[in-house]
Design a protein around this motif. Structure first.
Motif, short mmCIF file in Angstrom:
data_model
loop_
_atom_site.label_atom_id
_atom_site.label_comp_id
_atom_site.label_asym_id
_atom_site.label_seq_id
_atom_site.Cartn_x
_atom_site.Cartn_y
_atom_site.Cartn_z
N VAL A 345 0.87 -1.18 0.00
CA VAL A 345 0.00 0.00 0.00
C VAL A 345 0.90 1.23 0.00
O VAL A 345 1.95 1.25 0.66
CB VAL A 345 -0.92 0.00 1.24
N SER A 346 0.51 2.26 -0.73
CA SER A 346 1.37 3.44 -0.83
C SER A 346 1.61 4.09 0.53
O SER A 346 0.75 4.06 1.41
CB SER A 346 0.76 4.46 -1.81
N ILE A 347 2.80 4.65 0.67
CA ILE A 347 3.19 5.27 1.93
C ILE A 347 2.52 6.65 2.07
O ILE A 347 2.51 7.45 1.13
CB ILE A 347 4.72 5.39 2.02
N TRP A 348 2.00 6.88 3.24
CA TRP A 348 1.26 8.12 3.54
C TRP A 348 2.20 9.17 4.13
O TRP A 348 2.28 10.30 3.67
CB TRP A 348 0.13 7.77 4.50
N THR A 349 2.94 8.79 5.17
CA THR A 349 3.88 9.72 5.80
C THR A 349 5.16 8.96 6.15
O THR A 349 5.15 7.74 6.35
CB THR A 349 3.31 10.33 7.10
N ALA A 350 6.26 9.72 6.25
CA ALA A 350 7.53 9.15 6.68
C ALA A 350 8.31 10.22 7.42
O ALA A 350 8.32 11.39 7.04
CB ALA A 350 8.33 8.64 5.48
N ASP A 351 8.94 9.80 8.52
CA ASP A 351 9.72 10.71 9.35
C ASP A 351 11.03 10.04 9.75
O ASP A 351 11.11 8.80 9.86
CB ASP A 351 8.95 11.10 10.61
N SER A 369 13.05 15.10 15.22
CA SER A 369 12.52 14.42 14.04
C SER A 369 12.42 15.39 12.88
O SER A 369 12.37 16.61 13.08
CB SER A 369 11.13 13.82 14.32
N LYS A 370 12.39 14.83 11.68
CA LYS A 370 12.20 15.65 10.49
C LYS A 370 11.44 14.85 9.44
O LYS A 370 11.55 13.63 9.37
CB LYS A 370 13.53 16.16 9.95
N LYS A 371 10.66 15.56 8.65
CA LYS A 371 9.89 14.93 7.58
C LYS A 371 10.82 14.41 6.49
O LYS A 371 11.91 14.94 6.26
CB LYS A 371 8.89 15.92 6.98
N VAL A 372 10.34 13.37 5.83
CA VAL A 372 11.14 12.69 4.83
C VAL A 372 10.43 12.78 3.48
O VAL A 372 9.20 12.64 3.41
CB VAL A 372 11.35 11.22 5.23
N GLN A 373 11.17 13.00 2.41
CA GLN A 373 10.60 13.03 1.07
C GLN A 373 10.35 11.60 0.59
O GLN A 373 11.20 10.73 0.72
CB GLN A 373 11.55 13.73 0.11
N LYS A 379 9.97 3.87 -4.89
CA LYS A 379 9.85 3.37 -3.52
C LYS A 379 11.14 3.67 -2.74
O LYS A 379 11.80 2.78 -2.21
CB LYS A 379 9.52 1.88 -3.50
N THR A 380 11.41 4.98 -2.71
CA THR A 380 12.61 5.46 -2.03
C THR A 380 12.25 6.65 -1.14
O THR A 380 11.39 7.46 -1.50
CB THR A 380 13.68 5.90 -3.04
N LEU A 381 12.89 6.73 0.00
CA LEU A 381 12.78 7.88 0.89
C LEU A 381 14.09 8.65 0.84
O LEU A 381 15.17 8.04 0.74
CB LEU A 381 12.51 7.43 2.33
N PHE A 382 14.00 9.97 0.95
CA PHE A 382 15.18 10.82 0.94
C PHE A 382 15.16 11.72 2.17
O PHE A 382 14.15 12.39 2.44
CB PHE A 382 15.24 11.68 -0.33
#
Length: 412
Positions: A345-351, A369-373, A379-382
């Motif tokens: 399922v697609s990712i909604w939020t990432a921190d 904490s900080k928000k993640v792109q 399917k990658t977080l930055f």
């Protein structure tokens, strides 16, 4: 005559159901030099005495292992999806779950209700021998204090009279009992426990390979590195401390575990801190473990049974349902952390949560904490590496089911 035949057939079916074959634990895969528990004997369903078989949750005693050479009885609650709905017992088979309480706890009726309502045959037992809602508790085992968990070993007590031995044995017996019930699907049983129950889940999940999935909450191994539990251990002589670790620390057994594991914890837990927790889950092969580190998670029984990720994880294992999100790889390129993940399922939020606090106790450590792109196509977080750097960190994700998962701890 037809009625008589019907009742005879029904009686035969009932007897046959009660003699359901229970699988035996394969103890050959547990390659320790001395195994305290007789796993083949514990694989047999114990004798039971029903206390109450009315309402949506039943109560019972089952025969536990001997304590100080005397027989014991273990109190438990049991329910299943038919009972919770007040329906007659159907021919439907349900997955099963064994529920292990933590320190100061007991068999929680509410916990059994929760799992029965979610589709499971559930059993929760009391490890203290002092269930306050049972009057006729005449054959208890050891209590839950430090005396029975640690100190008695210093006085030469038999290993089998220690709380850990008794609790592990009686948890395995509860599983054997659950497997003997005709409504329970043998190939679909799971295990979860909270705090000391999470510690027991690590032990029982390692020893009882009839379970398909296990979810220890908070609890882990390496008790000698806990901010809290190293204190009673340090009161033991070095030789006795070594014996306790050999026989009762989950680090001695987790490498032989066969179920799939979901590790659930907070980042600031008072009892189970970052470093020993990180060492614990790494004893399980990477393909066999999943992570759910929940930022600032409270410590307690209700907080420990709240995460619905546990149920989603169990169903992904026993029913091949969609899995939890999973962080696959973390690579630092220049000043950016690149994180690959998988998720049905697609990712909604990432921190990204991180800390440079190396002097505080685990529960008082300061985190930021900080928000993640999120790049859903690759399917990658930055995440830029914090300017101040970090000593501890982890990524926390939620998908559009509101199901969370995390990376493992990053420790520098």
């Amino acid at each position: 005559m037809k009625k008589l035949i019907f009742f005879v057939v029904l009686s035969i079916q009932f007897v046959y159901a009660q003699k359901k074959s229970v699988p035996v634990i394969d103890d050959k895969v547990i390659k320790v030099d001395t195994l305290l528990w007789d796993l083949k004997t514990l694989s047999k369903a114990p004798e039971i005495e029903w206390i109450n078989k009315t309402g949506n949750v039943y109560s019972l005693f089952y025969k536990g292992v001997d304590y100080n050479g005397k027989p014991t009885q273990v109190f438990a609650y049991y329910s299943n999806p038919d009972l919770i709905l007040g329906k007659p017992q159907s021919k439907t088979k349900f997955p099963g779950v064994v529920l292990l309480h933590g320190g100061g706890g007991k068999a929680f009726k509410e916990w059994v209700e929760k799992w029965a309502a979610e589709g499971y045959a559930a059993i929760a037992m009391d490890f203290s021998g002092k269930q306050d809602d049972v009057k006729a508790y005449t054959m208890p085992g050891p209590e839950q204090g430090d005396l029975d968990k640690f100190q008695k070993l210093e006085t030469g007590s038999d290993f089998k009279n220690m709380w850990t031995y008794q609790a592990v044995a009686n948890a395995i017996l509860a599983h054997s009992l659950l497997l003997s019930f005709p409504e329970v699907e043998i190939s679909k049983t799971c295990l979860t426990g909270i705090s000391w129950g999470g510690y027991l889940t690590c032990l029982v999940g390692s020893l009882d390979n009839r379970f398909k999935a296990a979810a220890p909450v908070y609890g882990c191994a390496f008790y000698d590195e806990s901010d809290i539990f190293k204190v009673p251990l340090e009161k033991l002589s070095p030789a006795v401390r070594k014996k306790w670790t050999k026989y009762f620390d989950p680090s001695s057994y987790l490498a032989y575990a066969k179920p799939q594991f979901l590790f659930v914890n907070g980042n600031k837990d008072r009892f189970y801190n970052v470093v020993p927790y990180d060492k614990t889950y790494k004893l399980i092969p990477e393909a066999q473990r999943s992570m759910c580190l929940i930022p600032n998670m409270n410590h307690g029984h209700e907080a420990g049974w709240e995460p619905h990720e546990i149920r989603y994880f169990f169903e992904s294992v026993i029913d091949h349902a969609p899995s939890l999100p999973k962080v696959k790889q973390i690579v630092q390129k220049d000043s950016v952390l690149n994180v690959s993940y998988s998720s049905p399922v697609s990712i909604w939020t990432a921190d990204f949560y991180y800390s440079n606090d190396t002097t505080s106790l685990n529960e008082t450590r300061v985190w930021s904490s900080k928000k993640v792109q999120i790049d859903p196509k690759t399917k990658t977080l930055f995440c830029p590496v914090p300017k101040e750097g970090f000593k501890y960190g982890f990524f926390y994700l939620k998908d559009h089911r509101n199901i969370s998962a995390s990376s493992e701890f990053i420790i520098k």
